[in-house]
Design a protein around this motif. Structure first.
Motif, PDB file in Angstrom:
ATOM      1  N   ALA A  62      44.327   3.015 -32.325  1.00 27.22           N
ATOM      2  CA  ALA A  62      44.824   1.802 -31.671  1.00 27.22           C
ATOM      3  C   ALA A  62      44.328   0.533 -32.360  1.00 27.22           C
ATOM      4  O   ALA A  62      44.936  -0.526 -32.249  1.00 27.22           O
ATOM      5  CB  ALA A  62      44.407   1.788 -30.205  1.00 27.22           C
ATOM      6  N   GLU A  63      43.217   0.641 -33.102  1.00 26.23           N
ATOM      7  CA  GLU A  63      42.659  -0.516 -33.787  1.00 26.23           C
ATOM      8  C   GLU A  63      43.229  -0.703 -35.197  1.00 26.23           C
ATOM      9  O   GLU A  63      42.874  -1.638 -35.887  1.00 26.23           O
ATOM     10  CB  GLU A  63      41.146  -0.373 -33.887  1.00 26.23           C
ATOM     11  CG  GLU A  63      40.437  -0.367 -32.545  1.00 26.23           C
ATOM     12  CD  GLU A  63      38.953  -0.135 -32.718  1.00 26.23           C
ATOM     13  OE1 GLU A  63      38.224  -1.131 -32.842  1.00 26.23           O
ATOM     14  OE2 GLU A  63      38.546   1.044 -32.746  1.00 26.23           O
ATOM     15  N   VAL A  64      44.117   0.214 -35.604  1.00 25.29           N
ATOM     16  CA  VAL A  64      44.683   0.171 -36.949  1.00 25.29           C
ATOM     17  C   VAL A  64      46.159  -0.188 -36.862  1.00 25.29           C
ATOM     18  O   VAL A  64      46.913   0.454 -36.141  1.00 25.29           O
ATOM     19  CB  VAL A  64      44.520   1.534 -37.661  1.00 25.29           C
ATOM     20  CG1 VAL A  64      45.153   1.511 -39.040  1.00 25.29           C
ATOM     21  CG2 VAL A  64      43.062   1.925 -37.733  1.00 25.29           C
ATOM     22  N   GLY A  89      49.255   6.979 -31.567  1.00 24.84           N
ATOM     23  CA  GLY A  89      48.364   5.945 -31.081  1.00 24.84           C
ATOM     24  C   GLY A  89      48.124   4.771 -32.010  1.00 24.84           C
ATOM     25  O   GLY A  89      47.375   3.868 -31.674  1.00 24.84           O
ATOM     26  N   TYR A  90      48.757   4.765 -33.176  1.00 25.23           N
ATOM     27  CA  TYR A  90      48.566   3.647 -34.103  1.00 25.23           C
ATOM     28  C   TYR A  90      49.415   2.458 -33.676  1.00 25.23           C
ATOM     29  O   TYR A  90      50.481   2.611 -33.101  1.00 25.23           O
ATOM     30  CB  TYR A  90      48.962   4.056 -35.526  1.00 25.23           C
ATOM     31  CG  TYR A  90      47.995   5.033 -36.151  1.00 25.23           C
ATOM     32  CD1 TYR A  90      46.895   4.586 -36.854  1.00 25.23           C
ATOM     33  CD2 TYR A  90      48.181   6.406 -36.025  1.00 25.23           C
ATOM     34  CE1 TYR A  90      46.005   5.473 -37.431  1.00 25.23           C
ATOM     35  CE2 TYR A  90      47.297   7.311 -36.591  1.00 25.23           C
ATOM     36  CZ  TYR A  90      46.215   6.834 -37.289  1.00 25.23           C
ATOM     37  OH  TYR A  90      45.337   7.729 -37.845  1.00 25.23           O
ATOM     38  N   THR A  91      48.928   1.251 -33.971  1.00 30.71           N
ATOM     39  CA  THR A  91      49.721   0.044 -33.775  1.00 30.71           C
ATOM     40  C   THR A  91      50.646  -0.054 -34.982  1.00 30.71           C
ATOM     41  O   THR A  91      50.189  -0.011 -36.125  1.00 30.71           O
ATOM     42  CB  THR A  91      48.811  -1.198 -33.710  1.00 30.71           C
ATOM     43  OG1 THR A  91      47.862  -1.005 -32.667  1.00 30.71           O
ATOM     44  CG2 THR A  91      49.622  -2.447 -33.464  1.00 30.71           C
TER      45      THR A  91
END
Length: 128
Positions: A62-64, A89-91
């Motif tokens: 989520a932070e990437v 879950g990746y942005t």
């Protein structure tokens, strides 16, 4: 006439030998810092590379933020890949296409009937 040709080609041969000797000397000249490769940037800013600390923890997906660019001839590949990364879950940034293909098509010398490896390969490249 023959003497003129002989003189002309002799001068050309001497010049070529001189240029070759000069080129060999340039290639053999020592570099300023042997073993050091001059860094080349892909853009205006140079990226700073640093090793992580020994106790560093990888970022969560989520932070990437990932932006996928398609450099192939297959339409929609960047969108499909972006969706899959989003499901994990990746942005995801806006998918798109590169300016030029990453891999240029090349000819195959495989025997007829063994190429292509998949039915999705364009029929123009199947050899049938």
């Amino acid at each position: 006439m023959r003497a003129t040709q002989l003189a002309f080609f002799s001068v050309v041969a001497i010049v070529l030998v001189g240029v070759g000797a000069y080129a060999v000397g340039e290639f053999r000249a020592p570099v300023e810092e042997p073993g050091v490769i001059t860094p080349k940037g892909a853009g205006e800013e140079e990226a700073e590379l640093a090793c992580p600390e020994p106790d560093a923890v990888p970022l969560s997906p989520a932070e990437v933020t990932v932006t996928v660019l398609n450099g192939t001839g297959r339409s929609g590949l960047a969108g499909e890949t972006s969706e899959q990364l989003g499901e994990r879950g990746y942005t995801v940034g806006d998918p798109g296409n590169t300016v030029s293909p990453a891999v240029r098509p090349r000819s195959s010398t495989a025997p007829r009937g063994t190429w292509p490896p998949s039915p999705s390969w364009p029929s123009s490249r199947r050899g049938s």
